[in-house]
Design an enzyme around this catalytic site. Sequence first.
Site, PDB file in Angstrom:
ATOM      1  CG  ASP A  62      -2.080   0.867   1.191  1.00 17.70           C
ATOM      2  OD1 ASP A  62      -2.011   1.894   0.505  1.00 17.70           O
ATOM      3  OD2 ASP A  62      -3.099   0.535   1.833  1.00 17.70           O
ATOM      4  CG  ASP A 120      -3.643   6.317   0.802  1.00 15.23           C
ATOM      5  OD1 ASP A 120      -4.609   5.642   1.197  1.00 15.23           O
ATOM      6  OD2 ASP A 120      -3.363   7.437   1.267  1.00 15.23           O
ATOM      7  CD  GLU A 180      -8.308   5.426  -1.101  1.00 16.29           C
ATOM      8  OE1 GLU A 180      -9.138   5.275  -0.203  1.00 16.29           O
ATOM      9  OE2 GLU A 180      -7.265   6.078  -0.938  1.00 16.29           O
ATOM     10  CG  HIS A 192      -8.375   0.469   5.672  1.00 12.96           C
ATOM     11  ND1 HIS A 192      -8.402   0.283   4.307  1.00 12.96           N
ATOM     12  CD2 HIS A 192      -7.710   1.626   5.876  1.00 12.96           C
ATOM     13  CE1 HIS A 192      -7.775   1.291   3.718  1.00 12.96           C
ATOM     14  NE2 HIS A 192      -7.343   2.117   4.649  1.00 12.96           N
ATOM     15  CG  ASP A 193     -10.401   4.104   4.751  1.00 18.11           C
ATOM     16  OD1 ASP A 193      -9.759   4.075   5.814  1.00 18.11           O
ATOM     17  OD2 ASP A 193      -9.884   4.383   3.645  1.00 18.11           O
TER      18      ASP A 193
HETATM   19  O1  TEU Z   1      -8.284   6.995   2.414  1.00 17.98           O
HETATM   20  C1  TEU Z   1      -8.711   8.088   1.673  1.00 17.98           C
HETATM   21  C2  TEU Z   1      -9.751   8.860   2.320  1.00 17.98           C
HETATM   22  O2  TEU Z   1      -9.995   9.963   1.895  1.00 17.98           O
HETATM   23  C3  TEU Z   1     -10.439   8.255   3.481  1.00 17.98           C
HETATM   24  O3  TEU Z   1      -9.808   8.754   4.583  1.00 17.98           O
HETATM   25  C4  TEU Z   1     -11.874   8.509   3.472  1.00 17.98           C
HETATM   26  O4  TEU Z   1     -12.186   9.715   2.899  1.00 17.98           O
HETATM   27  C5  TEU Z   1     -12.418   8.537   4.840  1.00 17.98           C
HETATM   28  O5  TEU Z   1     -12.200   7.334   5.467  1.00 17.98           O
HETATM   29  C6  TEU Z   1     -13.863   8.778   4.784  1.00 17.98           C
HETATM   30  O6  TEU Z   1     -14.193   9.631   5.803  1.00 17.98           O
HETATM   31  C7  TEU Z   1      -6.969   6.623   2.393  1.00 17.98           C
HETATM   32  C8  TEU Z   1      -6.756   5.465   3.351  1.00 17.98           C
HETATM   33  O7  TEU Z   1      -7.495   4.371   2.903  1.00 17.98           O
HETATM   34  C9  TEU Z   1      -7.119   5.898   4.730  1.00 17.98           C
HETATM   35  O8  TEU Z   1      -7.061   4.862   5.661  1.00 17.98           O
HETATM   36  C10 TEU Z   1      -6.154   6.999   5.109  1.00 17.98           C
HETATM   37  O9  TEU Z   1      -6.494   7.524   6.360  1.00 17.98           O
HETATM   38  C11 TEU Z   1      -6.154   8.130   4.081  1.00 17.98           C
HETATM   39  O10 TEU Z   1      -6.098   7.674   2.743  1.00 17.98           O
HETATM   40  C12 TEU Z   1      -4.955   9.009   4.270  1.00 17.98           C
HETATM   41  O11 TEU Z   1      -3.807   8.341   3.862  1.00 17.98           O
END
Ligand code: TEU
Length: 540
Positions: free
Chosen positions: A102, A203, A245, A318-319
């Site tokens: 990642d 990411d 992503e 995970h989000d």
């Molecule tokens: O996520 C992108 C992101 O914008 C997310 O944080 C999403 O918008 C949020 O969960 C919704 O509220 C990526 C990763 O997957 C995330 O875990 C990271 O925190 C983020 O980027 C920053 O690197």
Amino acid sequence: MLDKRKRGWWQQAVFYQIYPKSFQDTDGDGVGDLRGIISRLDYLQELGIDGIWLSPVFRSPQVDNGYDVSDYRDIDPMFGTMADMEELIQAAKERQISIIMDLVLNHCSDQHIWFREALKGRENPFHDYFLWRDGGPDTPPNDMESVFGGPAWTYVPALGQWYFHQFAPQQPDLNWENEQVRQALYEMIRFWVDKGVEGFRLDVIDQIGKDPDRKITGNGPRLHFFLEELSREAFREEGLVTVGEAWGADVERARRYSAPDGSELSMVFQFQHMCLDNATWEKWDVAPLSLVKLKACFRDWQEGLYGQGWNSLFLNNHDLPRIVSRWGDEGAYREVSAKMLATMLHGMQGTPYIYQGEELAMANIRLPLEGYQDVEIHNFYNKRLRLGYAHEDIMASIWARGRDNARTPMQWTAGENAGFTTGKPWLAVNEDHKTFNAQAALADPDSVFHYYRKLIQIRKDCPVIRDGRFSLLSPEDEHIFAYSRDMDRAHLLVVCNFTGQDRPFTMPARFCQARTLIANYPEPAESLRPYEARMVYCED
Ligand code: TEU
């Protein structure tokens, strides 16, 4: 078995996402580690997956669980050592499982040497690795907000300057306009390719072409120039898979990100289907899901990328909250609905991603505020409180949408801490592990685990799933999601009841004699039973 030397092998693959902090601990510190993953490779091999998307394991202060990297070429001691990582890559390969790392290229940690140097002065060669704007302490360059809440600019008094960060202040954005930044990142990527990593998840990659002065973050003017260069310079290895992503992707943009000529990325990981049950632009305000809209969304992507791009298929990561809690049923139909959702997704074109625990029907968790670790949850809570929301309302949003819902430890056994750790888990283990755990699932041929295993196998056996044309049936039906896939003489039909009630359904004539490939009720009945799903196949 998949031949990974073949171009486009990933179009036939199924990936599994591991969130290392929560997968398996082996040293008793309550945090998962690389040795834990190695110890569970047999489990993943049994499931039948072809690759692991490993959320970040680089050295990091863990302000955002590893998405704040302080050294891209080192493993965080919390997860193990470089030797462990090399062993993991090797041990996975022996089981025909690729490791996909990642890459967080939009920003790094404020503890990265680049940022620590940058803070030393405007003349420092690393200063321009970041985005700085002059100004007094009370006048930020503009009113942009960070994704995690609060301003997107942080002031550094010693420099008399503000730096830009789309996420936490500890995650300063990298300046992609600076060629040295780009070259440093490409070299780092080659370092991992040389170690045997077979691909990358990128990411927030649609945010690297940002233009903060014009308040542009996603899909910036120089994005495609950067992506093409990145692809040319860092991903020239045949067979590497790259997954972008892209929260801001629509079908048209995705065609470019994932163009079949490989000029940018292998596939896009977009979220349009995951935003349909938001009541406002913020994920925290929950609206009921309209199945009609969900179907239209999937149809637009299936048709829009057909022959012109490649999509990821997923319902969790995970989000995001756990899908069985979101669109399925946490009660009597928990396993049935988990299987239904999987069937709906795994019959489509694209590359499926299973998020750890999804194959066990893991569900959301409800903790008091203090139980949560995620920086986003706490910022959100404080912000809403300031805006005058009631504690109960804020907690309802967190229980529905907080990221820690999906980050609770993997449930291996019914025993203490679900077999995840012998220590104190960094985030609470869901109480329901006594019923929902891998040990029980492996022993039960009818489990969600074995259902996923079968779905993965079916995808390998049926080329129509990879290549067939998609047609949505009854787009206006509010309860049933039915579609067919057709290629030459092969035809596949997927029928899913999204409700907890019986629903009438008439089988299209062509499929009356079709063979059932998989179903979550033993025999078909007159109507579709609660959350029933069937995938059937026939040839002309
Ligand atoms: O996520 C992108 C992101 O914008 C997310 O944080 C999403 O918008 C949020 O969960 C919704 O509220 C990526 C990763 O997957 C995330 O875990 C990271 O925190 C983020 O980027 C920053 O690197």
